[in-house]
Design an enzyme around this catalytic site. Structure first.
Site, PDB file in Angstrom:
ATOM      1  N   LYS A 193       0.860  -1.180   0.000  1.00 63.69           N
ATOM      2  CA  LYS A 193       0.000   0.000   0.000  1.00 63.69           C
ATOM      3  C   LYS A 193       0.898   1.232   0.000  1.00 63.69           C
ATOM      4  O   LYS A 193       1.863   1.301   0.762  1.00 63.69           O
ATOM      5  CB  LYS A 193      -0.863  -0.035   1.264  1.00 63.69           C
ATOM      6  N   TYR A 194       0.597   2.214  -0.856  1.00 61.33           N
ATOM      7  CA  TYR A 194       1.354   3.458  -0.859  1.00 61.33           C
ATOM      8  C   TYR A 194       0.682   4.420   0.109  1.00 61.33           C
ATOM      9  O   TYR A 194      -0.495   4.739  -0.022  1.00 61.33           O
ATOM     10  CB  TYR A 194       1.384   4.054  -2.267  1.00 61.33           C
ATOM     11  N   LYS A 235      17.848  11.689   4.212  1.00 61.37           N
ATOM     12  CA  LYS A 235      17.465  12.476   5.387  1.00 61.37           C
ATOM     13  C   LYS A 235      18.277  13.770   5.446  1.00 61.37           C
ATOM     14  O   LYS A 235      19.468  13.774   5.128  1.00 61.37           O
ATOM     15  CB  LYS A 235      17.703  11.652   6.651  1.00 61.37           C
ATOM     16  N   GLU A 249      12.839   0.960  10.975  1.00 57.79           N
ATOM     17  CA  GLU A 249      12.248   2.127  10.306  1.00 57.79           C
ATOM     18  C   GLU A 249      10.768   1.898  10.000  1.00 57.79           C
ATOM     19  O   GLU A 249      10.391   0.835   9.499  1.00 57.79           O
ATOM     20  CB  GLU A 249      12.990   2.437   8.998  1.00 57.79           C
ATOM     21  N   ARG A 283      22.958  -1.479  11.702  1.00 58.16           N
ATOM     22  CA  ARG A 283      24.210  -0.722  11.924  1.00 58.16           C
ATOM     23  C   ARG A 283      23.896   0.550  12.692  1.00 58.16           C
ATOM     24  O   ARG A 283      22.745   0.849  12.961  1.00 58.16           O
ATOM     25  CB  ARG A 283      24.800  -0.345  10.561  1.00 58.16           C
TER      26      ARG A 283
HETATM   27  P1  ADP Z   1      15.364   2.257   0.686  1.00 52.21           P
HETATM   28  O1  ADP Z   1      15.991   1.100   1.389  1.00 52.21           O
HETATM   29  O2  ADP Z   1      15.600   2.216  -0.802  1.00 52.21           O
HETATM   30  O3  ADP Z   1      15.680   3.572   1.310  1.00 52.21           O
HETATM   31  P2  ADP Z   1      12.740   2.159   2.013  1.00 52.21           P
HETATM   32  O4  ADP Z   1      11.876   0.971   2.036  1.00 52.21           O
HETATM   33  O5  ADP Z   1      13.460   2.515   3.267  1.00 52.21           O
HETATM   34  O6  ADP Z   1      13.778   2.024   0.805  1.00 52.21           O
HETATM   35  O7  ADP Z   1      11.889   3.399   1.553  1.00 52.21           O
HETATM   36  C1  ADP Z   1      12.496   4.640   1.266  1.00 52.21           C
HETATM   37  C2  ADP Z   1      11.469   5.718   1.227  1.00 52.21           C
HETATM   38  O8  ADP Z   1      10.482   5.467   0.210  1.00 52.21           O
HETATM   39  C3  ADP Z   1      10.659   5.893   2.496  1.00 52.21           C
HETATM   40  O9  ADP Z   1      11.340   6.700   3.462  1.00 52.21           O
HETATM   41  C4  ADP Z   1       9.418   6.581   1.953  1.00 52.21           C
HETATM   42  O10 ADP Z   1       9.718   7.938   1.682  1.00 52.21           O
HETATM   43  C5  ADP Z   1       9.197   5.881   0.618  1.00 52.21           C
HETATM   44  N1  ADP Z   1       8.315   4.711   0.774  1.00 52.21           N
HETATM   45  C6  ADP Z   1       8.690   3.418   0.934  1.00 52.21           C
HETATM   46  N2  ADP Z   1       7.604   2.612   1.076  1.00 52.21           N
HETATM   47  C7  ADP Z   1       6.512   3.406   1.008  1.00 52.21           C
HETATM   48  C8  ADP Z   1       5.086   3.186   1.104  1.00 52.21           C
HETATM   49  N3  ADP Z   1       4.562   1.970   1.293  1.00 52.21           N
HETATM   50  N4  ADP Z   1       4.279   4.267   1.003  1.00 52.21           N
HETATM   51  C9  ADP Z   1       4.786   5.511   0.831  1.00 52.21           C
HETATM   52  N5  ADP Z   1       6.092   5.782   0.721  1.00 52.21           N
HETATM   53  C10 ADP Z   1       6.968   4.758   0.808  1.00 52.21           C
END
Ligand code: ADP
Length: 450
Positions: A201-202, A237, A275, A291
């Site tokens: 889900k987004y 970040k 996270e 880490r």
């Molecule tokens: P990566 O390891 O490539 O950083 P993440 O799974 O941590 O990937 O996701 C990185 C970013 O992508 C999140 O901080 C958020 O901004 C966006 N994101 C990831 N999953 C979702 C989701 N289900 N819905 C909305 N945004 C998402």
């Protein structure tokens, strides 16, 4: 306790780890590329070994050279910092085979969390709330459509081997799904050599909230509260704070307890970060980093506990110095990541720093590896320092941050300091009222008016 630790990193984090080692009376060895011969961590270490030319793959990622450096210097442990080899399971395994301690979790725990599908499955099994989505990899369009219809649009397609925000595609309706699936798979294949993707889900307006956890490797787990890292540009970040302006004590204790129990159940050893995306009062796991994080100092500021000391203690078999009850949260802390980049265009700005003056006073910490006259090499990431400010509450922290930013001088190169001077005066930031899209929208609006 270890006699000698080799620090397999560079920049501010190498210096950060070196400081902890000195405090604990442990000898230090640093490795460096030819481009970093003048770096501060090299100057301050007890011993240094040049391990190769500037490109990371030939130096900071060169496992053979690093193991050789351990053997030559007699180091009994390696601290990997963040980035580079810090989440490389093979590196952890090779060190173990050489009887050198990797200051971090086991290779197997790194491996599980490095595969996002496996990580999500594990998180769910441990009782951590996850984003609704496919159970595992999704290969064909029919299955993708079925899952998407079930969870509802918009959906996001993510690479199982993903990292750094790459290999993600959003589909707003069934019409977008076919293209999104094909693009995500081919991008994942090209970037990571693994085209497995999954659907979830987004979430439209989440915050990024992460829990700092620690396992002692013997079945105990604790949490050090959360950090709010919602202010991001291109999934990187920019500004982090603890506590999150969005959580209260009960919410913190609840999610923290879940995460601490999970690392205990796993038998996890060392520092980790769980996270989450956070929306409408609900947490949704996205990944676990195995880490130390760049933003760990905000947690140190509000807990008063040195997390690198804890990592070293745990890795040496000495366990954690604190129990959950000992961990108290005092006041508020904010970190600004100062990059050698133009504050508007974000174009990197390597070169010589002609003048470097850092702020001081109560509640101010600057973690940086640079100095006046230092030449920033063009080969590595552009983080040159972190400003961490602590206050008794968020208002005091913001007042102090504004003052510290005014005092900070970096001449000779462009930095992102002007961006923070703008942000600290923004009403949404003052109110803590932002989500993960806020900064991108703000930057787009600024660009349009200049
Ligand atoms: P990566 O390891 O490539 O950083 P993440 O799974 O941590 O990937 O996701 C990185 C970013 O992508 C999140 O901080 C958020 O901004 C966006 N994101 C990831 N999953 C979702 C989701 N289900 N819905 C909305 N945004 C998402």
């Amino acid at each position: 306790m270890f006699q000698k630790i080799l620090i397999a990193n560079r920049g501010e984090i190498a210096l950060r780890v070196l400081r902890a080692c000195k405090e604990l009376g442990i000898q230090t060895v640093v490795v460096h590329s030819t481009a970093d011969a003048d770096a501060m961590h090299v100057r301050l270490a007890d011993e240094s070994v040049c391990i190769g030319p500037p490109p990371s793959r030939d130096s900071y990622l060169n496992i053979h050279q690093i193991v050789a450096a351990c053997e030559i210097t007699g180091a009994d442990a390696v601290h990997p910092g963040y980035g580079f080899l810090s989440e490389n399971a093979k590196f952890a395994d090779i060190l173990a085979a050489h009887n050198i301690t990797f200051i971090g979790p086991s290779g197997d725990h790194i491996r599980v969390m490095g595969d996002k599908i496996e990580a999500k499955r594990t998180a769910k099994r441990l009782g951590i709330p996850v984003v609704p989505g496919s159970e595992g990899a999704v290969t064909d369009e029919k299955e993708a459509k079925r899952v998407a219809a079930e969870i509802g649009y918009p959906v996001i397609i993510k690479a199982s081997a993903g990292g750094g925000g790459r290999g993600m595609k959003v589909a707003h309706s069934e019409d977008d799904l076919e293209v999104a699936l094909a693009t995500a798979r081919s991008e994942a294949g090209a970037a990571f050599g693994d085209d497995a993707v999954y659907i979830e889900k987004y979430l439209e307006k989440p915050r990024h909230i992460e829990l700092q956890v620690f396992g002692d490797g013997a079945g105990k787990g604790v949490h050090f509260g959360e950090r709010d890292c919602s202010l991001q540009r291109r999934h990187q970040k920019v500004w982090e704070e603890a506590n999150s302006p969005a959580l209260n004590t009960e919410a913190r204790a609840r999610i923290g307890g879940i995460c601490a129990n999970a690392v205990a159940d796993l038998g996890y050893s060392g520092a980790g970060t769980v996270e989450f995306l956070y929306e409408n009062g609900e947490f949704y796991f996205i990944e676990m980093n195995t880490r130390l994080q760049v933003e760990h100092p905000v947690t140190e500021a509000i807990t008063g506990i040195d997390l690198v000391h804890e990592q070293i203690r745990v890795a040496s078999g000495g366990g954690l110095s604190v129990t959950q009850d000992d961990i108290k949260f005092n006041g508020h802390a904010i970190e600004c990541r100062i990059n050698a980049e133009d504050a508007r265009t974000f174009v990197p700005s390597p070169g010589t720093i002609t003048h470097f003056h850092t702020p001081g006073g109560l509640g101010i910490r600057v973690d940086s590896g640079v100095y006046s006259g230092y030449r920033i090499p063009p080969y590595y990431d552009s983080l040159i320092g972190k400003l961490i400010v602590h206050g008794r509450n968020r208002v005091e922290c913001m007042m102090r941050l504004r003052r510290a930013l005014d005092e900070f001088v970096v001449d000779g190169i462009n930095t992102t300091l002007p961006l923070f001077r703008d942000l600290v005066g923004n009403p949404d930031i003052a109110n803590g009222d932002y989500d993960i899209h806020w900064l991108e929208k703000y930057l787009a609006a600024e660009a349009a008016t200049h």
